[in-house]
Each structure stands twice: as structure tokens, then as C-alpha cells.
Design a protein around this motif. Structure first.
Motif, mmCIF file in Angstrom:
data_model
loop_
_atom_site.group_PDB
_atom_site.id
_atom_site.type_symbol
_atom_site.label_atom_id
_atom_site.label_comp_id
_atom_site.label_asym_id
_atom_site.label_seq_id
_atom_site.Cartn_x
_atom_site.Cartn_y
_atom_site.Cartn_z
ATOM 1 N N ILE A 101 21.428 24.462 21.170
ATOM 2 C CA ILE A 101 22.074 25.494 22.000
ATOM 3 C C ILE A 101 21.169 27.116 22.376
ATOM 4 O O ILE A 101 21.769 26.572 23.916
ATOM 5 C CB ILE A 101 23.484 26.001 21.485
ATOM 6 N N LEU A 102 20.916 27.807 21.587
ATOM 7 C CA LEU A 102 20.088 28.777 22.336
ATOM 8 C C LEU A 102 19.001 27.864 23.015
ATOM 9 O O LEU A 102 19.228 28.886 24.097
ATOM 10 C CB LEU A 102 18.941 29.006 20.822
ATOM 11 N N MET A 103 17.860 27.271 23.297
ATOM 12 C CA MET A 103 17.239 26.654 24.354
ATOM 13 C C MET A 103 17.831 26.822 25.340
ATOM 14 O O MET A 103 17.305 26.198 26.509
ATOM 15 C CB MET A 103 16.243 25.961 23.564
ATOM 16 N N SER A 104 18.843 25.916 25.520
ATOM 17 C CA SER A 104 20.076 26.028 26.895
ATOM 18 C C SER A 104 20.440 26.564 27.461
ATOM 19 O O SER A 104 20.738 26.560 28.439
ATOM 20 C CB SER A 104 21.304 24.571 26.077
ATOM 21 N N ALA A 105 21.048 27.570 26.585
ATOM 22 C CA ALA A 105 21.101 28.913 27.774
ATOM 23 C C ALA A 105 20.169 29.529 28.119
ATOM 24 O O ALA A 105 20.743 30.059 28.861
ATOM 25 C CB ALA A 105 21.351 30.209 26.121
ATOM 26 N N ARG A 136 12.115 19.638 24.101
ATOM 27 C CA ARG A 136 13.428 20.808 25.086
ATOM 28 C C ARG A 136 11.966 20.736 25.861
ATOM 29 O O ARG A 136 12.390 21.703 26.901
ATOM 30 C CB ARG A 136 13.547 21.966 24.620
ATOM 31 N N GLY A 137 11.318 20.002 26.108
ATOM 32 C CA GLY A 137 10.711 20.099 27.276
ATOM 33 C C GLY A 137 9.362 20.581 27.807
ATOM 34 O O GLY A 137 8.993 20.822 28.886
ATOM 35 N N PHE A 138 8.942 21.634 26.783
ATOM 36 C CA PHE A 138 7.577 21.972 27.002
ATOM 37 C C PHE A 138 6.670 20.807 26.392
ATOM 38 O O PHE A 138 6.975 19.912 26.180
ATOM 39 C CB PHE A 138 7.635 22.730 25.279
#
Length: 175
Positions: A101-105, A136-138
Motif C-alpha cells: 500500500i505504501l509503495m503504491s502511494a 513492485r517493479g524494481f
């Protein structure tokens, strides 16, 4: 079963104490599990350092009700790259989706700011973190031993109209 709703918002100066406590808790565990040979900056920071980051960086907190349970800081550079640091979720909330959730923000904010690439460092020994960031795409851009342990520099590319938005070793190693 009651469904939990977590909220993410930009940090305020009044959040400094909670951010400080989360950072100390999470990075003590990171320091131990990554087998880092000397203390790390996250364990030396003060309330004043956190307040300065809130004033000069993009800082987000995750909340469960009124309780701050996670935080992350991002420095956006003039060249539209960014550096993510001090990402942490209270240990009793880990593996519950708060990190995602934090990474989406963060992603939403970086896209709205026109950021092309975001970077971060983490210990290459921390398989769970590497796996999380890959999810998360990294991806790993490079590694170094400049701090006495193998640190992976990870990069995530955001789609942009720029022809050259690929991750390269342009990150300042003094970060």
C-alpha cells in the motif's frame, strides 16, 4: 471477519515521533539480519533529521486507525529521478499488505511528479526485501561494498514520454 482499512497520507511534523520509533525498530532488525558490520545512518538519526526530511522530501505514513504503522521517504531530484529511503513497517504489521500500500502511494506520487526512475539501496543478503522490491517493479542495477557489506542498488522505471528513462548508474553513491 472484519475487514481492515489502512490509510496512507503525507507525513506531518507531528508524525516525527512515530516515524522515529518505526525507523529504530525496523532498522535494528535490518541491521542484525543483514549482518552489517558497522552502524547504519538510520539508527543514528534524530527527531530533527526526520522533521527536516518531512519538510524537504516526500514522506508518507501508513495508518491503522490513528496509529502510524509504516513510513517511507523519497527525495525527488531536479533531473526527475528519485531516491527512496527509510522504508519500514512495524514488525507486527509486516506481511499484511502495508508495504504494498505504501509503495503504491509512492508510485502514484512519483508518476504525478513526472519522476522517470526511482532508486533505493538494500542489503543483497535480505532475500525477502529483494523479492518484495522485484514484486513492485524494481530490479538490481548494480552492487557495491562501499559500506562494508554488499548493497544492491535497485531501480524502477516509470513510463514517460522521455526517450531515455532507463536506469543507469547516475545515482550519487553518497546518498
Amino acid at each position: 471477519m472484519e475487514k481492515k482499512i489502512f490509510v496512507v497520507r503525507k507525513a506531518d511534523i507531528k508524525d516525527s515521533k512515530a516515524i522515529y520509533e518505526i525507523t529504530k525498530q525496523v532498522f535494528k532488525i535490518y541491521f542484525k539480519n543483514a549482518q552489517i558490520p558497522r552502524t547504519i545512518d538510520a539508527l543514528k538519526e534524530t527527531y530533527k533529521d526526520i522533521e527536516n526530511d518531512i519538510k524537504t522530501k516526500e514522506v508518507f505514513v501508513a495508518l491503522d486507525g490513528n496509529t502510524i504503522i509504516g513510513s517511507v521517504r523519497i527525495k525527488v531530484n531536479p533531473d526527475k529521478t528519485a531516491y527512496l529511503s527509510r522504508f519500514g513497517v512495524k514488525s507486527n504489521y509486516q506481511n499484511s499488505g502495508i508495504g504494498k500500500i505504501l509503495m503504491s502511494a509512492v508510485d502514484d506520487d512519483m508518476i504525478s511528479l513526472g519522476v522517470t526512475n526511482i532508486y533505493l539501496h538494500t542489503s543483497s543478503r535480505m532475500f525477502s526485501l529483494i523479492r518484495f522490491y522485484y514484486g513492485r517493479g524494481f530490479f538490481i542495477d548494480s552492487t557495491s561494498k562501499d559500506r562494508g557489506y554488499i548493497r544492491a542498488l535497485l531501480c524502477k522505471e516509470y513510463k514517460s514520454k522521455s526517450l531515455d528513462n532507463s536506469c543507469t548508474n547516475t545515482v550519487n553513491n553518497s546518498i
